[in-house]
Design a protein around this motif. Structure first.
Motif, PDB file in Angstrom:
ATOM      1  N   PRO A  72      17.264  -4.443 -15.588  1.00 51.42           N
ATOM      2  CA  PRO A  72      17.535  -3.628 -16.776  1.00 51.42           C
ATOM      3  C   PRO A  72      18.245  -2.335 -16.425  1.00 51.42           C
ATOM      4  CG  PRO A  72      15.246  -3.408 -16.129  1.00 51.42           C
ATOM      5  CD  PRO A  72      15.839  -4.440 -15.218  1.00 51.42           C
ATOM      6  N   GLU A  73      18.780  -1.683 -17.449  1.00 50.63           N
ATOM      7  CA  GLU A  73      19.439  -0.390 -17.247  1.00 50.63           C
ATOM      8  C   GLU A  73      18.401   0.616 -16.747  1.00 50.63           C
ATOM      9  OE1 GLU A  73      21.005   3.329 -17.470  1.00 50.63           O
ATOM     10  OE2 GLU A  73      19.390   2.768 -18.857  1.00 50.63           O
ATOM     11  N   PRO A  74      18.662   1.336 -15.652  1.00 51.05           N
ATOM     12  CA  PRO A  74      17.608   2.100 -14.975  1.00 51.05           C
ATOM     13  C   PRO A  74      17.002   3.245 -15.791  1.00 51.05           C
ATOM     14  CG  PRO A  74      19.752   2.469 -13.941  1.00 51.05           C
ATOM     15  CD  PRO A  74      19.920   1.318 -14.865  1.00 51.05           C
ATOM     16  N   VAL A  75      17.813   4.005 -16.527  1.00 51.18           N
ATOM     17  CA  VAL A  75      17.258   5.126 -17.299  1.00 51.18           C
ATOM     18  C   VAL A  75      16.362   4.596 -18.414  1.00 51.18           C
ATOM     19  CG1 VAL A  75      17.822   7.034 -18.854  1.00 51.18           C
ATOM     20  CG2 VAL A  75      19.143   6.696 -16.750  1.00 51.18           C
ATOM     21  N   PHE A  76      16.842   3.617 -19.141  1.00 52.70           N
ATOM     22  CA  PHE A  76      16.055   3.017 -20.219  1.00 52.70           C
ATOM     23  C   PHE A  76      14.737   2.474 -19.684  1.00 52.70           C
ATOM     24  CE2 PHE A  76      15.229  -0.761 -23.019  1.00 52.70           C
ATOM     25  CZ  PHE A  76      14.860  -0.032 -24.147  1.00 52.70           C
ATOM     26  N   MET A  77      14.792   1.784 -18.537  1.00 50.43           N
ATOM     27  CA  MET A  77      13.585   1.190 -17.987  1.00 50.43           C
ATOM     28  C   MET A  77      12.617   2.251 -17.502  1.00 50.43           C
ATOM     29  SD  MET A  77      12.486  -1.876 -17.863  1.00 50.43           S
ATOM     30  CE  MET A  77      10.737  -1.558 -18.123  1.00 50.43           C
ATOM     31  N   ALA A  78      13.128   3.329 -16.906  1.00 51.64           N
ATOM     32  CA  ALA A  78      12.249   4.406 -16.462  1.00 51.64           C
ATOM     33  C   ALA A  78      11.499   5.012 -17.646  1.00 51.64           C
ATOM     34  CB  ALA A  78      13.059   5.474 -15.743  1.00 51.64           C
ATOM     35  N   ASN A  79      12.190   5.177 -18.770  1.00 51.39           N
ATOM     36  CA  ASN A  79      11.531   5.706 -19.965  1.00 51.39           C
ATOM     37  C   ASN A  79      10.465   4.756 -20.489  1.00 51.39           C
ATOM     38  OD1 ASN A  79      12.868   8.213 -20.234  1.00 51.39           O
ATOM     39  ND2 ASN A  79      14.636   7.234 -21.177  1.00 51.39           N
ATOM     40  N   LEU A  80      10.757   3.457 -20.481  1.00 57.64           N
ATOM     41  CA  LEU A  80       9.778   2.501 -20.992  1.00 57.64           C
ATOM     42  C   LEU A  80       8.569   2.382 -20.071  1.00 57.64           C
ATOM     43  CD1 LEU A  80      11.581  -0.500 -22.692  1.00 57.64           C
ATOM     44  CD2 LEU A  80      10.725   1.648 -23.643  1.00 57.64           C
ATOM     45  N   TRP A  86       7.239   4.804 -18.516  1.00 59.80           N
ATOM     46  CA  TRP A  86       6.388   5.934 -18.892  1.00 59.80           C
ATOM     47  C   TRP A  86       5.652   5.639 -20.202  1.00 59.80           C
ATOM     48  CZ3 TRP A  86       4.293  10.235 -17.083  1.00 59.80           C
ATOM     49  CH2 TRP A  86       3.748  11.134 -18.008  1.00 59.80           C
ATOM     50  N   LEU A  87       6.387   5.195 -21.210  1.00 62.91           N
ATOM     51  CA  LEU A  87       5.764   4.944 -22.509  1.00 62.91           C
ATOM     52  C   LEU A  87       4.747   3.817 -22.440  1.00 62.91           C
ATOM     53  CD1 LEU A  87       8.823   5.288 -24.917  1.00 62.91           C
ATOM     54  CD2 LEU A  87       7.065   6.993 -24.381  1.00 62.91           C
ATOM     55  N   ALA A  88       4.961   2.867 -21.520  1.00 62.92           N
ATOM     56  CA  ALA A  88       4.021   1.742 -21.406  1.00 62.92           C
ATOM     57  C   ALA A  88       2.628   2.201 -21.012  1.00 62.92           C
ATOM     58  CB  ALA A  88       4.544   0.713 -20.407  1.00 62.92           C
ATOM     59  N   ARG A  89       2.514   3.371 -20.421  1.00 63.91           N
ATOM     60  CA  ARG A  89       1.187   3.915 -20.098  1.00 63.91           C
ATOM     61  C   ARG A  89       0.367   4.149 -21.363  1.00 63.91           C
ATOM     62  NH1 ARG A  89       2.508   8.556 -15.496  1.00 63.91           N
ATOM     63  NH2 ARG A  89       3.996   7.329 -14.281  1.00 63.91           N
ATOM     64  N   ASP A 127      16.354   8.895 -28.158  1.00 59.60           N
ATOM     65  CA  ASP A 127      17.337   8.236 -27.290  1.00 59.60           C
ATOM     66  C   ASP A 127      16.687   7.962 -25.932  1.00 59.60           C
ATOM     67  OD1 ASP A 127      19.468   7.339 -25.826  1.00 59.60           O
ATOM     68  OD2 ASP A 127      20.592   9.218 -25.884  1.00 59.60           O
ATOM     69  N   LEU A 128      16.419   6.699 -25.653  1.00 57.21           N
ATOM     70  CA  LEU A 128      15.799   6.313 -24.390  1.00 57.21           C
ATOM     71  C   LEU A 128      16.809   5.797 -23.372  1.00 57.21           C
ATOM     72  CD1 LEU A 128      12.697   4.388 -25.796  1.00 57.21           C
ATOM     73  CD2 LEU A 128      12.746   6.734 -24.891  1.00 57.21           C
ATOM     74  N   GLU A 129      18.066   5.713 -23.765  1.00 62.83           N
ATOM     75  CA  GLU A 129      19.081   5.087 -22.915  1.00 62.83           C
ATOM     76  C   GLU A 129      19.942   6.081 -22.151  1.00 62.83           C
ATOM     77  OE1 GLU A 129      21.318   2.425 -25.327  1.00 62.83           O
ATOM     78  OE2 GLU A 129      19.584   1.160 -25.835  1.00 62.83           O
ATOM     79  N   SER A 130      20.197   7.251 -22.733  1.00 61.93           N
ATOM     80  CA  SER A 130      21.169   8.179 -22.139  1.00 61.93           C
ATOM     81  C   SER A 130      20.560   9.156 -21.155  1.00 61.93           C
ATOM     82  CB  SER A 130      21.887   8.958 -23.239  1.00 61.93           C
ATOM     83  OG  SER A 130      22.558   8.071 -24.117  1.00 61.93           O
ATOM     84  N   ALA A 131      19.277   9.492 -21.346  1.00 64.33           N
ATOM     85  CA  ALA A 131      18.644  10.507 -20.503  1.00 64.33           C
ATOM     86  C   ALA A 131      17.153  10.238 -20.416  1.00 64.33           C
ATOM     87  CB  ALA A 131      18.894  11.900 -21.067  1.00 64.33           C
ATOM     88  N   LEU A 132      16.541  10.753 -19.357  1.00 67.84           N
ATOM     89  CA  LEU A 132      15.103  10.612 -19.208  1.00 67.84           C
ATOM     90  C   LEU A 132      14.388  11.413 -20.291  1.00 67.84           C
ATOM     91  CD1 LEU A 132      14.714  10.893 -15.330  1.00 67.84           C
ATOM     92  CD2 LEU A 132      14.584   8.822 -16.728  1.00 67.84           C
ATOM     93  N   LEU A 133      13.300  10.862 -20.773  1.00 70.39           N
ATOM     94  CA  LEU A 133      12.499  11.497 -21.796  1.00 70.39           C
ATOM     95  C   LEU A 133      12.006  12.857 -21.304  1.00 70.39           C
ATOM     96  CD1 LEU A 133      11.284  10.863 -24.626  1.00 70.39           C
ATOM     97  CD2 LEU A 133       9.268   9.989 -23.429  1.00 70.39           C
TER      98      LEU A 133
END
Length: 250
Positions: A163-171, A173-176, A231-237
């Protein structure tokens, strides 16, 4: 080519076989006889084991979609589980639900797809996870055979790349905060929905809704569920991420 042409179409219903664990034990039957089995409830056909010095990283992910644990064998597979768990169209997930058996014209082959997914409209999807840089010819042939078998019975097939790395890093975090308990108390969730009726920076909106220690877990749960959006795709939350109420479009 993964499978001779004679295996395509209706002939695939008998040329492919599925081996799986059912209510009466392990079974191996032609594809055409078992396409209606609820494989989203099937047990894995092989165990998830740690091997010292090995390259795989197996484990169990708790999916709120199924209220149960689903196995994975790599971080990439775990990431795919996170994506599936957040997808509102997904209602069932099983890992390695069957062995697919076929003959490729030279030798007998078998392959255990990574996931079987049931969608809310009743459709089935088989998912194989492998990054493009690790997709060798033999694996590509197995994926193509799986695609042909799925097509014969009306299942979807998906090869999932990284997956796209920024989007996945945000998810990640949210998955917690994916569990429903993170969305309570309900009055905090209601306040957040009111506060973010118009776009506000995450930190500003959290402060307006109350004590941040109580508010932030609920806010992150609402972002996970899609009731709040950013926006979860362009930048880290972050604290300045603009958040507003409303269901995500996908």
């Amino acid at each position: 080519m993964a499978v001779p042409a004679r295996l395509c179409g209706d002939s695939a219903l008998s040329a492919f076989e599925l081996e799986f664990s059912g209510s009466i034990g392990r079974r191996r039957l032609p594809l055409g006889d078992v396409w209606s089995v609820r494989f989203e409830e099937a047990a894995p056909v092989r165990q998830f084991r740690w091997a010292k010095g090995g390259e795989s990283f197996p484990g169990w992910y708790y999916a709120v979609t199924t209220a149960d644990h689903v196995g994975y064998e790599s971080w990439l597979e775990r990431d795919r589980l996170v994506l599936l768990d957040r997808d509102p169209k997904v209602v069932g997930i099983a890992s390695q639900p069957f062995w697919l058996h076929w003959h490729d014209g030279r030798e007998s082959r078998r392959h255990a797809p990574d996931y079987f997914v049931r969608l809310a409209d009743g459709r089935a999807r088989v998912v194989d996870v492998r990054s493009a840089d690790r997709l060798d010819e033999r694996t590509a042939d197995a994926f193509e055979a799986t695609r042909e078998a799925c097509g014969a019975v009306g299942w979807e097939f998906e090869w999932a790349d990284a997956p796209e790395p920024v989007f996945m890093a945000n998810l990640r975090w949210l998955a917690r905060y994916r569990r429903r308990r993170s969305g309570r108390p309900a009055e905090v969730a209601s306040r957040l929905m009111d506060v973010f009726a118009e776009p506000l920076p995450l930190w500003t909106g959290a402060e307006r809704a109350g004590d941040r220690l109580q508010v932030l877990p609920v806010l992150f749960h609402l972002l996970w569920s899609g009731r709040l959006n950013t926006d979860l795709e362009s930048a880290l939350l972050g604290t300045d991420s603009l958040v507003r109420a409303g269901r995500r479009s996908s």
